[in-house]
Design a protein around this motif. Structure first.
Motif, PDB file in Angstrom:
ATOM      1  N   MET A   1       0.811  -1.211   0.000  1.00 48.34           N
ATOM      2  CA  MET A   1       0.000   0.000   0.000  1.00 48.34           C
ATOM      3  C   MET A   1       0.850   1.268   0.000  1.00 48.34           C
ATOM      4  O   MET A   1       0.350   2.358  -0.201  1.00 48.34           O
ATOM      5  N   LYS A   2       2.138   1.157   0.257  1.00 47.84           N
ATOM      6  CA  LYS A   2       2.986   2.331   0.331  1.00 47.84           C
ATOM      7  C   LYS A   2       3.450   2.725  -1.061  1.00 47.84           C
ATOM      8  O   LYS A   2       4.599   2.569  -1.442  1.00 47.84           O
ATOM      9  N   LYS A   3       2.522   3.266  -1.853  1.00 48.67           N
ATOM     10  CA  LYS A   3       2.820   3.653  -3.217  1.00 48.67           C
ATOM     11  C   LYS A   3       3.099   5.150  -3.276  1.00 48.67           C
ATOM     12  O   LYS A   3       2.580   5.921  -2.493  1.00 48.67           O
ATOM     13  N   SER A   4       3.946   5.541  -4.222  1.00 49.99           N
ATOM     14  CA  SER A   4       4.201   6.961  -4.424  1.00 49.99           C
ATOM     15  C   SER A   4       2.914   7.655  -4.850  1.00 49.99           C
ATOM     16  O   SER A   4       2.242   7.237  -5.777  1.00 49.99           O
ATOM     17  N   LEU A   5       2.586   8.746  -4.174  1.00 48.19           N
ATOM     18  CA  LEU A   5       1.368   9.469  -4.516  1.00 48.19           C
ATOM     19  C   LEU A   5       1.511  10.235  -5.820  1.00 48.19           C
ATOM     20  O   LEU A   5       0.523  10.665  -6.405  1.00 48.19           O
ATOM     21  N   LEU A   6       2.732  10.413  -6.302  1.00 49.50           N
ATOM     22  CA  LEU A   6       2.875  11.010  -7.621  1.00 49.50           C
ATOM     23  C   LEU A   6       2.225  10.130  -8.673  1.00 49.50           C
ATOM     24  O   LEU A   6       1.477  10.597  -9.532  1.00 49.50           O
ATOM     25  N   ALA A   7       2.482   8.838  -8.589  1.00 49.90           N
ATOM     26  CA  ALA A   7       1.889   7.918  -9.558  1.00 49.90           C
ATOM     27  C   ALA A   7       0.380   7.938  -9.466  1.00 49.90           C
ATOM     28  O   ALA A   7      -0.325   7.912 -10.479  1.00 49.90           O
ATOM     29  N   LEU A   8      -0.152   8.005  -8.252  1.00 47.53           N
ATOM     30  CA  LEU A   8      -1.598   8.034  -8.075  1.00 47.53           C
ATOM     31  C   LEU A   8      -2.191   9.318  -8.621  1.00 47.53           C
ATOM     32  O   LEU A   8      -3.257   9.319  -9.233  1.00 47.53           O
ATOM     33  N   ALA A   9      -1.502  10.428  -8.394  1.00 48.46           N
ATOM     34  CA  ALA A   9      -2.026  11.708  -8.863  1.00 48.46           C
ATOM     35  C   ALA A   9      -2.022  11.789 -10.377  1.00 48.46           C
ATOM     36  O   ALA A   9      -2.984  12.230 -10.993  1.00 48.46           O
ATOM     37  N   VAL A  10      -0.920  11.352 -10.980  1.00 44.69           N
ATOM     38  CA  VAL A  10      -0.843  11.404 -12.437  1.00 44.69           C
ATOM     39  C   VAL A  10      -1.868  10.472 -13.063  1.00 44.69           C
ATOM     40  O   VAL A  10      -2.513  10.800 -14.051  1.00 44.69           O
ATOM     41  N   ALA A  11      -2.073   9.287 -12.458  1.00 54.75           N
ATOM     42  CA  ALA A  11      -3.051   8.346 -12.994  1.00 54.75           C
ATOM     43  C   ALA A  11      -4.450   8.916 -12.949  1.00 54.75           C
ATOM     44  O   ALA A  11      -5.287   8.619 -13.784  1.00 54.75           O
TER      45      ALA A  11
ATOM     46  N   PHE B   1       5.587  13.596  -0.586  1.00 54.28           N
ATOM     47  CA  PHE B   1       6.218  13.152   0.652  1.00 54.28           C
ATOM     48  C   PHE B   1       6.132  11.632   0.817  1.00 54.28           C
ATOM     49  O   PHE B   1       6.179  11.119   1.935  1.00 54.28           O
ATOM     50  N   GLY B   2       5.962  10.920  -0.286  1.00 51.10           N
ATOM     51  CA  GLY B   2       5.892   9.463  -0.236  1.00 51.10           C
ATOM     52  C   GLY B   2       4.670   8.987   0.511  1.00 51.10           C
ATOM     53  O   GLY B   2       3.546   9.405   0.241  1.00 51.10           O
ATOM     54  N   GLU B   3       4.867   8.128   1.493  1.00 52.20           N
ATOM     55  CA  GLU B   3       3.741   7.574   2.253  1.00 52.20           C
ATOM     56  C   GLU B   3       3.065   8.606   3.138  1.00 52.20           C
ATOM     57  O   GLU B   3       1.998   8.348   3.704  1.00 52.20           O
ATOM     58  N   PHE B   4       3.633   9.802   3.250  1.00 53.44           N
ATOM     59  CA  PHE B   4       3.041  10.830   4.111  1.00 53.44           C
ATOM     60  C   PHE B   4       2.163  11.812   3.336  1.00 53.44           C
ATOM     61  O   PHE B   4       1.611  12.733   3.933  1.00 53.44           O
ATOM     62  N   GLY B   5       2.038  11.634   2.060  1.00 54.27           N
ATOM     63  CA  GLY B   5       1.073  12.434   1.330  1.00 54.27           C
ATOM     64  C   GLY B   5       1.655  13.289   0.228  1.00 54.27           C
ATOM     65  O   GLY B   5       2.875  13.341   0.007  1.00 54.27           O
ATOM     66  N   LEU B   6       0.764  13.981  -0.468  1.00 50.19           N
ATOM     67  CA  LEU B   6       1.112  14.816  -1.608  1.00 50.19           C
ATOM     68  C   LEU B   6       0.471  16.185  -1.443  1.00 50.19           C
ATOM     69  O   LEU B   6      -0.713  16.304  -1.126  1.00 50.19           O
ATOM     70  N   LEU B   7       1.240  17.235  -1.665  1.00 54.18           N
ATOM     71  CA  LEU B   7       0.747  18.610  -1.625  1.00 54.18           C
ATOM     72  C   LEU B   7       0.939  19.215  -3.004  1.00 54.18           C
ATOM     73  O   LEU B   7       2.039  19.167  -3.559  1.00 54.18           O
ATOM     74  N   LYS B   8      -0.142  19.773  -3.581  1.00 50.80           N
ATOM     75  CA  LYS B   8      -0.018  20.370  -4.907  1.00 50.80           C
ATOM     76  C   LYS B   8      -0.842  21.648  -4.992  1.00 50.80           C
ATOM     77  O   LYS B   8      -1.819  21.844  -4.255  1.00 50.80           O
TER      78      LYS B   8
END
Length: 383
Positions: A1-11, A103-110
């Motif tokens: 479950m510890k996926k990069s949130l960049l990949a999730l955001a771009v997807a 921030f990896g597993e700690f979240g994404l700020l944009k």
């Protein structure tokens, strides 16, 4: 479950889940994604002429970058544009644009232009092309700029918190005039169970609140337009999804509620002059969408749904606020898709009228196809 949130955001925003990495060295990477498609639309889609059938072409292009700043944070940027053949809409228009920190597993700020948090719940039924979206397609079809958002997605939990800053000529409610936004906030919460019988089970909820510009704050320079003002906009929803459309069964449900409150007549007349009457209109919409489908291993999938929405208008054309009028939209979308490979797919889609009202006076701002049956056939190449 510890996926990069960049990949999730771009997807979530890119046209393709298989974006190509064109550069990756020393902690810095660059990706490209996009699509090109041609779609045949039946006449009631109203794409050309007077209810004429038409083939429309369009494309989408995106570019994203990421660079590792420290061991625990990476800087990122993403931009995406819609283009067309020039005959049916703007040749080149921005879709998503943002910069941020992963921030990896700690979240994404944009910060920038993207969908607000309420789309997290709406996404459960957003799997059609053009024949659906009675509820979810109304409020988040167009991105808004001026947002700051934090996203956390880990261990099954999902959370988003966004802040909206002032924007002139922002799209608040699709199909209606652009509005000048003063401020706002949005949030989303959810939890997904990984494997329940035939797939993941997800519970989601979202909420958005926008405050409109008023008085002399209504835009500036060429953007000044007193008709673009509004009092406040509220949008709340709840979604449930079970399974996925990549393999096996998928079922989903969405309840959506939105209300746009205009400025009262005295405030509005203050913007214009004493001789101009401002039509007071409060608009409310509530309803639900259901979807069920199945994806076969050979790449063929189908989806069928039922959508029901109720518009409530008050104070139309200066009428008394107690004068309430309603329009109901009920539709059945059917979608069949054949994913030949990861780059090429074809589809057919039909949207059936299931008892929608035909009301010329108030349907002006409601999609013309609401009380008609429509169909389309399309092909798309994704890279």
């Amino acid at each position: 479950m510890k996926k990069s949130l960049l990949a999730l955001a771009v997807a979530a925003v890119a046209a393709s889940a298989n974006a190509a990495t064109v550069y990756d060295k020393d902690g810095t990477s660059l990706t490209l994604d996009g699509r090109v498609q041609s779609v045949f639309y039946s006449g009631n889609h109203n794409k050309a002429g007077e209810n004429d059938s038409s083939i429309n072409n369009s494309s989408r292009f995106g570019i994203g970058g990421k660079t590792q700043i420290t061991d625990w944070v990476a800087g990122l940027g993403y931009a995406q544009w819609d283009t067309s053949d020039g005959d049916n809409r703007d040749n080149f228009s921005a879709r998503d644009q943002y910069v941020g920190a992963d921030f990896g597993e700690f979240g994404l700020l944009k910060a920038g232009r993207f969908l607000d948090s309420s789309y997290y719940a709406e996404n459960v039924t957003d799997h059609y092309e053009d024949a659906a979206g009675t509820m979810q397609g109304e409020f988040n079809g167009t991105r808004r700029g001026g947002q700051l958002m934090y996203t956390y997605n880990n261990y099954g939990f999902y959370g988003q918190l966004g802040v909206q800053t002032a924007q002139d000529n922002a799209r608040v409610w699709d199909g209606y005039d652009e509005r000048n936004v003063d401020s706002g906030f949005n949030l989303a919460l959810g939890y997904t169970f990984d494997d329940v019988l035939f797939g993941p089970l997800s519970f989601r909820t979202g909420y958005s609140y926008l405050k409109g510009q008023k008085d002399g704050d209504l835009g500036h320079g060429d953007n000044y337009n007193p008709d673009n003002g509004f009092d406040k906009f509220k949008h709340a929803n709840v979604g449930i999804a079970w399974g996925n459309l990549d393999s096996g069964f998928y079922v989903a449900g969405l309840y959506d509620y939105a209300k746009l409150e205009e400025l009262d007549g005295s405030e509005a007349n203050h913007f214009v002059n004493d001789e101009t009457e401002f039509a007071v209109t409060n608009l409310k919409k509530k309803g639900f969408e259901l979807a069920a489908g199945y994806a076969f291993d050979n790449g063929v999938s189908f989806l069928i749904g039922y959508e029901s929405a109720k518009y409530t208008f008050r104070g139309v054309n200066g009428a008394d606020e107690s004068d309430e009028k309603t329009v109901k939209v009920k539709r059945i979308p059917v979608f069949v898709n054949y994913k030949i490979n990861s780059n090429f797919n074809v589809w057919g889609e039909v949207g059936f009228n299931a008892g929608s009202d035909h009301n010329e006076e108030h349907n002006k701002k409601i999609d013309k196809k609401a009380d008609h049956t429509v169909f389309s056939v399309g092909a798309r190449y994704t890279f």
